[in-house]
Design a protein around this motif. Structure first.
Motif: not given
Length: 226
Positions: A50-53, A90-96, A100-103, A40-47
């Motif tokens: 993908l969407l925030v940037p 883009y990659a840096l924002v995605q990673a951040t 952040a969302v996962f934690l 669940v954490s991974l799914g929300w973090a991945a979404a």
């Protein structure tokens, strides 16, 4: 939520009292956490990653902030550097965002809110069945064992009855016991809730399964906290 030795003794006494009038067996389990719900954490973090940037692009997000105000060449070969800079940003924002969302979703109340109810229901039910089997509630002589299971982090209660009881007792009976425990857990009075749930289960067992001659206690009268 902590359970003292006195709390354990009260639940054990309630079980013994309920079983005095029946050949059935009652067992109680409290699970602090039945699943970490990593997917669940991974799914929300991945979404979010993908969407925030993508959502930032209409606001001028193009990676120019990576130049730190330095000089830039104003001819065509500089376009490739600008593209690389945008991709890096883009990659840096995605990673951040991902981290952040996962934690953030590791926080129990937030994770519980964002976890699909069907998934939580399935995990709690599966954990209850595992405890039902692990503690031998399913191997009583007359198949009259009942498990009362509370999943604290998921805020769910399960009552599982063995085959002989399940076949002749309406599900609403167990729902009433589960509701009694749930109400007390909401009021942070778990011991009283277990006492009430045990008493309700004991009444049903006494009506359907009276004590047998030379009846023995096949399952320990205790509250297990895992």
């Amino acid at each position: 939520m902590r359970f003292t030795s006195e709390d354990h003794a009260r639940v054990a006494a309630a079980i013994a009292k309920a079983e005095a009038n029946t050949s059935g067996e009652i067992f109680c389990v409290v699970a602090r956490q039945v699943s970490a719900y990593r997917e669940v954490s991974l799914g929300w973090a991945a979404a979010a990653a993908l969407l925030v940037p993508l959502a930032l692009i209409p606001f001028g997000f193009n990676g120019e902030w990576l130049s730190f105000g330095g000089w830039e060449a104003g001819h065509d070969p500089a376009a490739s550097a600008q593209t690389a800079r945008a991709l890096t940003a883009y990659a840096l924002v995605q990673a951040t965002v991902f981290v952040a969302v996962f934690l953030l979703i590791l926080i129990p109340p937030l994770r519980r809110m964002l976890t699909p109810p069907a998934l939580r229901r399935d995990r709690v039910r599966r954990a209850a069945l595992q405890q039902f089997l692990a503690h031998g509630v399913h191997v009583t002589k007359a198949r009259t064992g009942v498990l009362i299971f509370a999943a604290m982090e998921d805020h769910r209660v399960e009552v599982i009855a063995d085959e002989a009881i399940h076949s002749c007792v309406a599900p609403e009976v167990w729902a009433e016991a589960a509701l009694a425990l749930t109400r007390s857990l909401k009021q942070e009075r778990p011991v009283e809730g277990f006492e009430q749930a045990v008493a309700l289960c004991g009444q049903v067992l006494a009506e359907r399964f009276p004590p047998r001659p030379a009846d023995v206690n096949e399952v320990p009268d205790r509250l297990v906290v895992i």
